[in-house]
Motif scaffolding. Structure first.
Motif, PDB file in Angstrom:
ATOM      1  N   TYR A 143       7.684  -0.800  -6.666  1.00 11.10           N
ATOM      2  CA  TYR A 143       7.837  -2.014  -5.856  1.00 11.10           C
ATOM      3  C   TYR A 143       8.707  -3.042  -6.567  1.00 11.10           C
ATOM      4  O   TYR A 143       8.560  -4.240  -6.370  1.00 11.10           O
ATOM      5  N   GLN A 177       1.328  -4.307  -3.421  1.00  8.06           N
ATOM      6  CA  GLN A 177       2.722  -3.879  -3.565  1.00  8.06           C
ATOM      7  C   GLN A 177       3.658  -4.941  -4.155  1.00  8.06           C
ATOM      8  O   GLN A 177       4.821  -5.083  -3.791  1.00  8.06           O
ATOM      9  N   TYR A 234       0.496   0.156   2.843  1.00  7.15           N
ATOM     10  CA  TYR A 234       0.612  -1.299   2.921  1.00  7.15           C
ATOM     11  C   TYR A 234       0.272  -1.736   4.333  1.00  7.15           C
ATOM     12  O   TYR A 234       0.780  -1.177   5.299  1.00  7.15           O
ATOM     13  N   ASN A 284       0.367 -11.323   5.870  1.00 13.46           N
ATOM     14  CA  ASN A 284      -0.394 -10.083   5.665  1.00 13.46           C
ATOM     15  C   ASN A 284      -1.890 -10.333   5.838  1.00 13.46           C
ATOM     16  O   ASN A 284      -2.594  -9.566   6.484  1.00 13.46           O
TER      17      ASN A 284
END
Ligand code: GCW
Length: 611
Positions: free
Chosen positions: A113, A347, A461, A583
């Motif tokens: 990442y 991530q 993710y 998120n």
């Protein structure tokens, strides 16, 4: 104040020393520039250990060849931070303090990442000496002493790293790392004998044994201090001894015997499970796999075999119990494997400082394994780790590997902040508290009460409650309208019985099982009353809402630090914290809706749950 990403936590290292200077000489020049007269006294028997003393003329660093380098970096660090540098003898808790890169030779990094590999590109070696030297300093400065560069999933042409084709290149890079006390490990493909012309890789076949002996002799003629091999066998479609109906002791010993005359070790991963499970089949329970594959082989491994066991029985989820295999196999040398790469933990976009996880593991294990490894979070991004704050995980990992049970994740974080942002950084308390709470925040919005795997398949993710539910990876929660979780007690899959008796008793009863792992160990009804009086379902709702609120607070905190950060770094972080809020909202809404649709029980506090 400094946030020069390339420099990371080594602000005192400048580039003006001639290349011919050894790292120790370089460190001494840096010390002089910081006003410290330091003499280095090599005492071979001290090996990695060091001791810093002060006399009338300045500091004296005693240590083995590597020890004095560790000591010199430590002295630099302490002086920069204004701390007292003198110490009694300090020596590392773990012998091998390893980093495993999962870099492919095409340049991509499996679960990377932070950009691409800084070792490989277009199926060949491709590295800048300056960057590798700097990396060597980073590793030595926090005490890491061995790295593997290539992925444990060995793809062509990485299988040729131990052949004449690529060994000259391996040698060149090993020469650079050697100066920093870092030894190389090669991830090897168990089927190499077949690739190179034999009709078998059977560990009991004499031709295979002769093949590996010859190959290993060749490797050591290029890299005489190679640390050893790392192997992922019979796992996730990799070849291994099971293909020849041999067990993993037979498989590992083959390579270990070839390595032994050269002083090399064979690091054998225990991440072996059935990855072709039928979700309908309740008789298999994936967390049982490592123990079932290995525990009965205790005492059968060569003494230069190290079994590398992931910290939890599954696969680097946000919260897992300690792997029962780490309590077992007293006659076998083991290494514990952590993952700095934030595969399931944000991530390197969402903030996640890992020290709390390591504390949980170390507090619980009565005896630490002899060695330690972590999958790196590094790539060729300018700041090494994607999220600049994720550098803290690498630094802290090195410190933890040195300090073992004495590791203090809070102090180490304070040090990292001081080194990275300068000792006068005005926002250090705020940043420290953001980072210390980050794991708990992330856990709240993604993986409550030990429920893992509710992630988007493959990328891992973002939320997907049933993404893995009907798949063959063995990672189920089996939620229905009344229950969620897997019963792993003696009445269920029996996984809990793999633990020593006292722990097994604790986990077996939902009333004594730590609540944060309740749904990992037990299948519970939504109306189960938790210790604080809330129902389990309400706790799930609350955690998601709290996680979202805390993610919003992280963004606010970062915005409040704008004045103290260089613009570029501020903006880099800002984009990540903004994404983290999105998120968290996505997780919160989707997971709450998931459970609400099953139960039709609204939030007790009347907050909006979408239907
Ligand atoms: O978590 C899984 C990852 C794989 C990885 C594997 C392993 C290198 O999703 O990408 O493969 O673990 O640890 O071998």
């Amino acid at each position: 104040m400094l946030l020069n990403a390339e420099k990371c936590w080594l602000p005192f290292l400048s580039d003006h020393c001639p290349r011919t200077f050894s790292p120790v000489e370089e460190a001494r020049v840096e010390l002089e520039e910081m006003g410290a007269n330091a003499r280095l006294q090599v005492e071979e028997s001290m090996q990695d250990a060091y001791r810093i003393e002060k006399d009338g003329e300045g500091y004296v660093i005693y240590g083995g060849e590597k020890g004095v380098l560790y000591g010199a970096y430590q002295l630099l660090e302490k002086m920069y931070l204004g701390q007292c540098p003198c110490c009694g003898e300090t020596k590392p808790a773990y012998g091998l303090r390893m980093l495993n890169h999962w870099d492919n030779m095409n340049g991509q990094i499996e679960r990377g990442y932070a950009g691409n590999s800084f070792f490989f590109k277009d199926s060949r070696f491709c590295w800048e000496e300056e960057r590798i030297r700097f990396y060597g300093r980073m590793l030595a400065s926090c005490g890491i002493n061995a790295i593997s560069m290539n992925n444990v999933n060995v793809h062509y042409p990485a299988d040729r790293l131990c052949t004449e084709e690529l060994l000259p290149e391996v040698k060149k890079i090993a020469d650079v790392f050697r100066a920093y006390g870092v030894r190389l490990i090669i991830s090897v493909d168990y089927a190499l004998p077949v690739t190179l012309g034999l009709d078998t890789a059977d560990p009991l076949d004499e031709r295979v044994q002769a093949f590996w002996e010859k190959q290993v002799d060749l490797i050591y003629s290029y890299v005489p201090d190679l640390c050893g091999f790392l192997v992922k066998a019979d796992s996730e479609f990799r070849p291994g001894p099971y293909m020849y109906k041999r067990n993993h002791a037979e498989g590992a010993n083959l390579l270990a015997r070839a390595l032994k005359p050269h002083g090399g070790v064979l690091i054998w991963r225990c991440f072996v499970y059935n990855c072709r499970q039928d979700w309908r089949d309740h008789s298999i329970d994936r967390p049982k796999a490592a123990y079932e594959n290995y525990a009965h082989l205790d005492g059968q491994f060569e003494d230069n075999v190290i079994l590398q066991v992931k910290n939890g029985p599954y696969d680097f989820q946000v919260r897992e119990p300690v792997s029962p295999l780490l309590y077992a196999m007293p006659k076998t040398c083991k290494s514990i494997e952590f993952q700095l790469a934030q595969e399931y933990t944000g991530q390197q976009i969402d903030l996640y400082y890992m020290a709390p996880v390591w504390h949980e593991v170390m507090d619980q294990l009565p005896a630490l394994p002899l060695h330690i490894a972590a999958v790196t979070n590094l790539g060729n991004d300018e700041n090494w780790t994607g999220h600049t704050l994720a550098q803290a995980n690498l630094y802290a990992y090195g410190r933890m590997a040195w300090q073992g049970k004495g590791f203090d994740g809070v102090q180490v974080l304070k040090d990292w902040i001081g080194l990275t942002f300068g000792p006068d950084f005005t926002e250090r308390d705020r940043l420290e508290s953001m980072m210390l709470s980050s794991r708990s925040t992330y856990e709240k919005y993604t993986a409550n009460l030990g429920l893992g795997w509710m992630v988007t398949p493959h990328s891992h993710y973002g939320p997907d409650a049933e993404g893995y539910e009907y798949d063959f990876w063995g990672t189920y929660h089996r939620a229905n309208c009344r229950f969620v979780g897997i019963d792993r007690s003696d009445k269920g899959t029996g996984y809990i019985q793999q633990y020593p008796e006292e722990l097994a008793r604790l986990y077996n009863d939902p009333a004594t099982c730590p609540e944060k792992m309740l749904l990992f160990f037990h299948r519970m009804p939504y109306d189960y009353v938790m210790k604080d009086g809330r129902t389990m379902l309400q706790r799930l709702y609350d955690d998601h809402f709290e996680g979202l609120a805390e993610a919003e607070k992280l963004l606010e905190d970062w915005q409040a630090m704008e004045h103290a950060l260089p613009e570029k770094d501020y903006l880099h972080g800002l984009a990540r914290f903004q994404q983290q809020v999105k998120n968290a909202r996505n997780w919160c809404d989707r997971m709450n809706t998931y459970f609400y649709r099953f139960t039709l029980i609204p939030d007790a506090r009347g907050r909006r749950i979408y239907d």
